[in-house]
Design a protein around this motif. Structure first.
Motif, PDB file in Angstrom:
ATOM      1  N   VAL A  19       1.006  -1.131  -0.167  1.00  0.00           N
ATOM      2  CA  VAL A  19      -0.034  -0.108  -0.062  1.00  0.00           C
ATOM      3  C   VAL A  19       0.951   1.280   0.055  1.00  0.00           C
ATOM      4  O   VAL A  19       0.465   2.249  -0.780  1.00  0.00           O
ATOM      5  N   MET A  20       1.897   1.356   0.777  1.00  0.00           N
ATOM      6  CA  MET A  20       2.952   2.499   0.839  1.00  0.00           C
ATOM      7  C   MET A  20       3.469   2.676  -0.620  1.00  0.00           C
ATOM      8  O   MET A  20       3.632   3.770  -0.893  1.00  0.00           O
ATOM      9  N   LEU A  21       3.927   1.591  -1.196  1.00  0.00           N
ATOM     10  CA  LEU A  21       4.418   1.666  -2.493  1.00  0.00           C
ATOM     11  C   LEU A  21       3.480   2.249  -3.532  1.00  0.00           C
ATOM     12  O   LEU A  21       3.810   3.024  -4.484  1.00  0.00           O
ATOM     13  N   ILE A  80      -5.863  -1.463  -3.330  1.00  0.00           N
ATOM     14  CA  ILE A  80      -6.043  -1.438  -1.916  1.00  0.00           C
ATOM     15  C   ILE A  80      -7.113  -1.678  -1.254  1.00  0.00           C
ATOM     16  O   ILE A  80      -7.137  -2.257  -0.134  1.00  0.00           O
ATOM     17  N   ILE A  81      -8.209  -1.571  -1.913  1.00  0.00           N
ATOM     18  CA  ILE A  81      -9.550  -2.004  -1.220  1.00  0.00           C
ATOM     19  C   ILE A  81      -9.566  -3.432  -1.051  1.00  0.00           C
ATOM     20  O   ILE A  81      -9.872  -4.150  -0.091  1.00  0.00           O
ATOM     21  N   LEU A  82      -9.073  -4.148  -2.268  1.00  0.00           N
ATOM     22  CA  LEU A  82      -9.111  -5.801  -2.225  1.00  0.00           C
ATOM     23  C   LEU A  82      -8.232  -6.062  -1.185  1.00  0.00           C
ATOM     24  O   LEU A  82      -8.526  -7.352  -0.483  1.00  0.00           O
ATOM     25  N   ASN A  84      -7.136  -4.767   1.491  1.00  0.00           N
ATOM     26  CA  ASN A  84      -8.103  -4.576   2.986  1.00  0.00           C
ATOM     27  C   ASN A  84      -9.019  -5.514   3.141  1.00  0.00           C
ATOM     28  O   ASN A  84      -9.431  -6.074   4.347  1.00  0.00           O
ATOM     29  N   ILE A  85      -9.881  -5.843   2.031  1.00  0.00           N
ATOM     30  CA  ILE A  85     -10.800  -7.044   2.244  1.00  0.00           C
ATOM     31  C   ILE A  85     -10.309  -8.268   2.637  1.00  0.00           C
ATOM     32  O   ILE A  85     -10.636  -8.823   3.466  1.00  0.00           O
ATOM     33  N   ILE A  86      -9.274  -8.860   2.041  1.00  0.00           N
ATOM     34  CA  ILE A  86      -8.665  -9.964   2.388  1.00  0.00           C
ATOM     35  C   ILE A  86      -7.857  -9.901   3.400  1.00  0.00           C
ATOM     36  O   ILE A  86      -8.288 -11.011   4.176  1.00  0.00           O
ATOM     37  N   LEU A  87      -7.326  -8.643   4.164  1.00  0.00           N
ATOM     38  CA  LEU A  87      -6.866  -8.816   5.542  1.00  0.00           C
ATOM     39  C   LEU A  87      -7.984  -9.099   6.641  1.00  0.00           C
ATOM     40  O   LEU A  87      -7.895  -9.717   7.513  1.00  0.00           O
ATOM     41  N   ILE A  88      -9.237  -8.280   6.295  1.00  0.00           N
ATOM     42  CA  ILE A  88     -10.317  -8.498   7.091  1.00  0.00           C
ATOM     43  C   ILE A  88     -10.879 -10.086   7.175  1.00  0.00           C
ATOM     44  O   ILE A  88     -11.086 -10.502   8.255  1.00  0.00           O
ATOM     45  N   ILE A  89     -10.926 -10.618   5.866  1.00  0.00           N
ATOM     46  CA  ILE A  89     -11.360 -11.926   6.107  1.00  0.00           C
ATOM     47  C   ILE A  89     -10.671 -12.942   6.660  1.00  0.00           C
ATOM     48  O   ILE A  89     -10.875 -13.593   7.367  1.00  0.00           O
TER      49      ILE A  89
END
Length: 96
Positions: A19-21, A80-82, A84-89
């Motif tokens: 995400v930072m990159l 970025i949204i994808l 974050n969704i993967i991290l939440i799951i």
């Protein structure tokens, strides 16, 4: 269970770096587009091209999937949204 938690932390760290990159690529691209920084700046141009080479294999399939919007590229935002969704799951699976 601790092994899964450690794996989740590693994935979370790698996601943060990615995400930072993406954000750095976006900012440098804006600076070049609005002539705040000259594209003849060899260091930033090389840095920008390096980030593009790293992110292009990840962003290209998203760009192919999204409709053409002209000059605006929404693929970094979608990535970025994808992520974050993967991290939440993954977080919900591990902590439950």
């Amino acid at each position: 269970m601790q092994g899964l938690y450690a794996l989740y932390q590693i994935i979370e760290m790698l996601t943060s770096v990615l995400v930072m990159l993406i954000i750095i690529q976006f900012i440098i691209g804006l600076l070049f587009a609005f002539n705040v920084i000259s594209p003849s700046n060899d260091f930033l141009l090389a840095f920008y091209n390096s980030i593009n080479r790293l992110l292009d294999p990840v962003l290209r399939p998203i760009r192919n999937f999204l409709p053409s919007t002209g000059a605006i590229d929404f693929s970094p935002l979608v990535l970025i949204i994808l992520l974050n969704i993967i991290l939440i799951i993954l977080g919900n699976v591990i902590y439950s």
